[in-house]
Design a protein around this motif. Structure first.
Motif, PDB file in Angstrom:
ATOM      1  N   LEU A  25       0.923  -1.196   0.057  1.00  0.00           N
ATOM      2  CA  LEU A  25       0.001  -0.005  -0.032  1.00  0.00           C
ATOM      3  C   LEU A  25       0.881   1.254   0.004  1.00  0.00           C
ATOM      4  CD1 LEU A  25      -2.724   1.366   0.200  1.00  0.00           C
ATOM      5  CD2 LEU A  25      -2.383   1.184   2.676  1.00  0.00           C
ATOM      6  N   HIS A  26       1.870   1.244   0.893  1.00  0.00           N
ATOM      7  CA  HIS A  26       2.933   2.597   0.980  1.00  0.00           C
ATOM      8  C   HIS A  26       3.406   2.593  -0.450  1.00  0.00           C
ATOM      9  CE1 HIS A  26       5.155   5.429   2.987  1.00  0.00           C
ATOM     10  NE2 HIS A  26       6.167   4.988   2.375  1.00  0.00           N
ATOM     11  N   VAL A  27       3.861   1.684  -1.172  1.00  0.00           N
ATOM     12  CA  VAL A  27       4.460   1.746  -2.273  1.00  0.00           C
ATOM     13  C   VAL A  27       3.534   2.470  -3.258  1.00  0.00           C
ATOM     14  CG1 VAL A  27       5.444   0.589  -4.314  1.00  0.00           C
ATOM     15  CG2 VAL A  27       6.378   0.165  -2.183  1.00  0.00           C
ATOM     16  N   ARG A  28       2.338   1.831  -3.419  1.00  0.00           N
ATOM     17  CA  ARG A  28       1.133   2.220  -4.168  1.00  0.00           C
ATOM     18  C   ARG A  28       0.751   3.931  -3.988  1.00  0.00           C
ATOM     19  NH1 ARG A  28      -0.538   4.544  -7.375  1.00  0.00           N
ATOM     20  NH2 ARG A  28      -2.630   4.508  -8.346  1.00  0.00           N
ATOM     21  N   LEU A  29       0.914   3.984  -2.759  1.00  0.00           N
ATOM     22  CA  LEU A  29       0.397   5.667  -2.417  1.00  0.00           C
ATOM     23  C   LEU A  29       1.427   6.583  -2.790  1.00  0.00           C
ATOM     24  CD1 LEU A  29      -1.269   4.955   1.095  1.00  0.00           C
ATOM     25  CD2 LEU A  29      -2.495   5.228  -1.166  1.00  0.00           C
ATOM     26  N   SER A  30       2.692   5.950  -2.662  1.00  0.00           N
ATOM     27  CA  SER A  30       3.612   7.014  -2.762  1.00  0.00           C
ATOM     28  C   SER A  30       4.118   7.147  -4.377  1.00  0.00           C
ATOM     29  CB  SER A  30       5.154   6.418  -2.419  1.00  0.00           C
ATOM     30  OG  SER A  30       5.716   5.191  -2.825  1.00  0.00           O
ATOM     31  N   LYS A  31       3.571   6.388  -5.029  1.00  0.00           N
ATOM     32  CA  LYS A  31       3.721   6.476  -6.692  1.00  0.00           C
ATOM     33  C   LYS A  31       2.498   7.514  -7.261  1.00  0.00           C
ATOM     34  CE  LYS A  31       5.415   2.106  -7.813  1.00  0.00           C
ATOM     35  NZ  LYS A  31       5.331   0.703  -8.416  1.00  0.00           N
ATOM     36  N   GLU A  32       1.389   7.828  -6.356  1.00  0.00           N
ATOM     37  CA  GLU A  32       0.462   8.630  -6.784  1.00  0.00           C
ATOM     38  C   GLU A  32       0.691  10.050  -7.120  1.00  0.00           C
ATOM     39  OE1 GLU A  32      -3.861   9.429  -7.063  1.00  0.00           O
ATOM     40  OE2 GLU A  32      -2.748   7.736  -7.207  1.00  0.00           O
ATOM     41  N   VAL A  33       0.275  10.546  -8.342  1.00  0.00           N
ATOM     42  CA  VAL A  33       0.467  11.851  -8.667  1.00  0.00           C
ATOM     43  C   VAL A  33      -0.727  12.547  -8.677  1.00  0.00           C
ATOM     44  CG1 VAL A  33       1.167  13.140 -10.867  1.00  0.00           C
ATOM     45  CG2 VAL A  33       1.884  11.069 -10.173  1.00  0.00           C
ATOM     46  N   GLY A  34      -0.793  13.843  -8.093  1.00  0.00           N
ATOM     47  CA  GLY A  34      -1.822  14.867  -8.035  1.00  0.00           C
ATOM     48  C   GLY A  34      -2.541  15.319  -9.254  1.00  0.00           C
ATOM     49  N   ARG A  39       4.129  14.734  -7.448  1.00  0.00           N
ATOM     50  CA  ARG A  39       3.913  13.355  -6.813  1.00  0.00           C
ATOM     51  C   ARG A  39       3.490  13.880  -5.332  1.00  0.00           C
ATOM     52  NH1 ARG A  39       6.760   7.959  -7.688  1.00  0.00           N
ATOM     53  NH2 ARG A  39       6.824   8.877  -9.688  1.00  0.00           N
ATOM     54  N   ARG A  40       2.300  12.872  -4.858  1.00  0.00           N
ATOM     55  CA  ARG A  40       1.515  13.161  -3.832  1.00  0.00           C
ATOM     56  C   ARG A  40       2.682  12.791  -2.691  1.00  0.00           C
ATOM     57  NH1 ARG A  40      -4.192  11.096  -2.187  1.00  0.00           N
ATOM     58  NH2 ARG A  40      -4.715  12.366  -3.797  1.00  0.00           N
ATOM     59  N   LYS A  41       2.698  13.740  -1.815  1.00  0.00           N
ATOM     60  CA  LYS A  41       3.378  13.314  -0.579  1.00  0.00           C
ATOM     61  C   LYS A  41       2.962  13.235   0.479  1.00  0.00           C
ATOM     62  CE  LYS A  41       7.451  16.362  -2.135  1.00  0.00           C
ATOM     63  NZ  LYS A  41       8.011  15.651  -3.256  1.00  0.00           N
ATOM     64  N   SER A  93      -6.173   4.013  -9.055  1.00  0.00           N
ATOM     65  CA  SER A  93      -5.713   5.094  -8.118  1.00  0.00           C
ATOM     66  C   SER A  93      -5.267   4.837  -6.820  1.00  0.00           C
ATOM     67  CB  SER A  93      -6.886   6.221  -8.336  1.00  0.00           C
ATOM     68  OG  SER A  93      -8.016   5.950  -7.345  1.00  0.00           O
ATOM     69  N   ALA A  94      -4.657   5.682  -6.124  1.00  0.00           N
ATOM     70  CA  ALA A  94      -4.329   5.442  -4.737  1.00  0.00           C
ATOM     71  C   ALA A  94      -5.583   5.300  -3.837  1.00  0.00           C
ATOM     72  CB  ALA A  94      -3.332   6.622  -3.947  1.00  0.00           C
ATOM     73  N   VAL A  95      -6.570   6.165  -4.038  1.00  0.00           N
ATOM     74  CA  VAL A  95      -7.986   6.071  -3.412  1.00  0.00           C
ATOM     75  C   VAL A  95      -8.518   4.919  -3.612  1.00  0.00           C
ATOM     76  CG1 VAL A  95     -10.222   7.124  -3.170  1.00  0.00           C
ATOM     77  CG2 VAL A  95      -8.249   8.501  -3.457  1.00  0.00           C
ATOM     78  N   GLN A  96      -8.409   4.108  -4.751  1.00  0.00           N
ATOM     79  CA  GLN A  96      -9.133   2.708  -5.136  1.00  0.00           C
ATOM     80  C   GLN A  96      -8.194   1.828  -4.256  1.00  0.00           C
ATOM     81  OE1 GLN A  96     -10.764   1.189  -8.233  1.00  0.00           O
ATOM     82  NE2 GLN A  96     -12.352   2.715  -7.971  1.00  0.00           N
TER      83      GLN A  96
END
Length: 107
Positions: A25-34, A39-41, A93-96
């Motif tokens: 999950l952490h890896v997936r969330l760190s790849k999210e782009v706003g 990149r979403r921090k 997406s990170a939300v999904q």
């Protein structure tokens, strides 16, 4: 690890996750782009993995608390409507990813 989850207006439920699930999950969330292309921090810090002594009750309890803090931090960083509308979020997406991790059910 077993975590009790709750959302306002919903019944409580439990999820069972391994440390490796949190890592994914952490890896997936760190790849999210706003929306702005950046990149979403996240301020959420995943507790480190311990190789030795990780099965003692004290270590397990400390890690459970650290993982719970990690989840709370991730959830606080999301816009309230962002998680509420998780079904409409872009596939992958990170939300999904977070909704799947939390086992949110479709309304």
């Amino acid at each position: 690890y077993v975590f009790k989850c709750s959302l306002i207006g919903e019944e409580d439920w439990e999820i069972r996750r391994r440390y490796s699930d949190f890592q994914q999950l952490h890896v997936r969330l760190s790849k999210e782009v706003g929306k702005d292309g950046a990149r979403r921090k996240t301020a959420a810090t995943l507790p480190p993995r311990r190789l030795f002594g990780s099965s003692t009750e004290r270590v397990i309890q400390q890690r459970r608390q650290a993982l719970q803090l990690y989840l709370r931090t991730v959830l606080q960083e999301l816009e309230p409507l962002e998680l509420k509308g998780w079904q409409a979020a872009a596939e992958g997406s990170a939300v999904q990813a977070l909704a799947a991790f939390l086992e949110l059910r479709a309304e």
